[in-house]
Design a protein around this motif. Sequence first.
Motif, PDB file in Angstrom:
ATOM      1  N   ARG A  46     -11.723 -10.261   1.883  1.00 55.81           N
ATOM      2  CA  ARG A  46     -10.490  -9.617   2.331  1.00 55.81           C
ATOM      3  C   ARG A  46     -10.557  -8.115   2.071  1.00 55.81           C
ATOM      4  NH1 ARG A  46      -5.392 -10.904   3.568  1.00 55.81           N
ATOM      5  NH2 ARG A  46      -5.753 -13.127   3.351  1.00 55.81           N
ATOM      6  N   LEU A  47     -10.233  -7.346   3.082  1.00 60.69           N
ATOM      7  CA  LEU A  47     -10.228  -5.902   2.925  1.00 60.69           C
ATOM      8  C   LEU A  47      -8.847  -5.439   2.489  1.00 60.69           C
ATOM      9  CD1 LEU A  47     -12.207  -4.971   6.164  1.00 60.69           C
ATOM     10  CD2 LEU A  47     -13.065  -5.011   3.823  1.00 60.69           C
ATOM     11  N   THR A  48      -8.813  -4.430   1.665  1.00 60.53           N
ATOM     12  CA  THR A  48      -7.520  -3.952   1.167  1.00 60.53           C
ATOM     13  C   THR A  48      -6.742  -3.240   2.280  1.00 60.53           C
ATOM     14  OG1 THR A  48      -8.613  -1.942   0.450  1.00 60.53           O
ATOM     15  CG2 THR A  48      -8.310  -3.661  -1.211  1.00 60.53           C
ATOM     16  N   SER A  49      -5.422  -3.229   2.128  1.00 59.90           N
ATOM     17  CA  SER A  49      -4.576  -2.669   3.191  1.00 59.90           C
ATOM     18  C   SER A  49      -4.143  -1.235   2.883  1.00 59.90           C
ATOM     19  CB  SER A  49      -3.337  -3.557   3.374  1.00 59.90           C
ATOM     20  OG  SER A  49      -2.637  -3.611   2.153  1.00 59.90           O
ATOM     21  N   ASP A  50      -4.824  -0.603   1.912  1.00 57.44           N
ATOM     22  CA  ASP A  50      -4.367   0.722   1.493  1.00 57.44           C
ATOM     23  C   ASP A  50      -5.020   1.857   2.281  1.00 57.44           C
ATOM     24  OD1 ASP A  50      -6.832   0.178   0.525  1.00 57.44           O
ATOM     25  OD2 ASP A  50      -6.474   0.830  -1.527  1.00 57.44           O
ATOM     26  N   THR A  54      -8.901   2.194  10.066  1.00 54.33           N
ATOM     27  CA  THR A  54     -10.295   1.772   9.939  1.00 54.33           C
ATOM     28  C   THR A  54     -11.012   2.142  11.234  1.00 54.33           C
ATOM     29  OG1 THR A  54      -9.734  -0.073   8.481  1.00 54.33           O
ATOM     30  CG2 THR A  54     -11.838  -0.224   9.641  1.00 54.33           C
ATOM     31  N   GLN A  77     -11.710 -10.416   6.281  1.00 50.53           N
ATOM     32  CA  GLN A  77     -10.312 -10.612   6.665  1.00 50.53           C
ATOM     33  C   GLN A  77      -9.686  -9.236   6.707  1.00 50.53           C
ATOM     34  OE1 GLN A  77     -10.041 -13.718   3.543  1.00 50.53           O
ATOM     35  NE2 GLN A  77      -8.263 -14.294   4.756  1.00 50.53           N
ATOM     36  N   GLY A  78      -9.311  -8.832   7.902  1.00 54.01           N
ATOM     37  CA  GLY A  78      -8.689  -7.519   8.071  1.00 54.01           C
ATOM     38  C   GLY A  78      -7.295  -7.536   7.462  1.00 54.01           C
ATOM     39  N   PRO A  79      -6.814  -6.388   7.062  1.00 57.19           N
ATOM     40  CA  PRO A  79      -5.544  -6.319   6.352  1.00 57.19           C
ATOM     41  C   PRO A  79      -4.330  -6.088   7.253  1.00 57.19           C
ATOM     42  CG  PRO A  79      -6.733  -4.245   6.178  1.00 57.19           C
ATOM     43  CD  PRO A  79      -7.540  -5.118   7.081  1.00 57.19           C
ATOM     44  N   THR A  81      -4.006  -3.723   9.437  1.00 55.36           N
ATOM     45  CA  THR A  81      -3.825  -2.279   9.603  1.00 55.36           C
ATOM     46  C   THR A  81      -4.557  -1.803  10.868  1.00 55.36           C
ATOM     47  OG1 THR A  81      -5.643  -2.025   8.059  1.00 55.36           O
ATOM     48  CG2 THR A  81      -3.442  -1.713   7.176  1.00 55.36           C
TER      49      THR A  81
END
Length: 265
Positions: A46-50, A54, A77-79, A81
Amino acid sequence: MKSVRIIYFSPTGTTKKVVETIAGSLRSEKVDVLDLTPTRGRRYGRLTSDVDLTILGVPVYTGRVPFQVVEALQQMQGPGTPAAIVVVYGNRAYEDALLELNDIVSRIGFLPIAAAAFVGEHSFSTAATPIAVGRPDNEDLEQAASFGRTLRERLEAAGPLGNGQFLKVPGNYPYRERAQHVSSPETVTELCTKCGACEAACPEEAIAVTEDGVATDRESCLLCCACVRACPTGARRVNDVELLTIARELSSTCHERRSPEFFMK
Ligand SMILES: Cc1cc2nc3c(=O)[nH]c(=O)nc-3n(C[C@H](O)[C@H](O)[C@H](O)COP(=O)(O)O)c2cc1C
């Protein structure tokens, strides 16, 4: 713009150059880099959503997203964003690659807001068969920077989720068949110094340099030609008749300059 993430696969460096130029023009405080090129770089959950944006770039292989990249992206897993998607092709055609990339990034949970197709020197380009030599050049990179500035303005104007429509990009269903050809560049023993540059450059770890010489696992070879570019003595070459014929044909038919293309929501 506080934070940007760039994700790319780029055996011969042209995709990396385009993606880095786009990111550079966003004037973000922070740039996270996920380099999917070496096999060891391809395991991300999972990639962070901060991050605000991207930027995801891949080369076009036979009109498609390289299979290894599809596998790597499917593990992410995209966040949720926004993402800008970029394909880089060797001045022939990008066919269904941008559509495929748009579908994959949407499926894994990004929101594609913009797309671009750039030209990079073809992996099969050599002095004897030049194809899109020197691309992306200054003109391309200026357009990449301009694309980045437009992205920044759009995101600032529309807020993080864009305008709620789906991004439309060229391409057809079903995607074209991936052409497959089991082969690899070879090493001219008399010219090889066993320096290991080819082994280090190979994204698939398909090359082993030992005292006895250079062994290549043809089944794992992507034909990306990173080893050919990395060899300091010109010992690493494509010697396969079918590939040499393709390179000659591309060199004679794909010399008309193609320009970058852009697609926005
Ligand atoms: C196996 C293979 C297939 C390719 N297929 C295409 C293609 O269908 N159309 C095209 O224009 N370029 C094609 N190319 C060229 C690459 O898309 C181009 O050289 C790209 O700039 C390479 O990106 P990189 O420098 O980031 O590795 C192909 C290259 C390889 C190795």
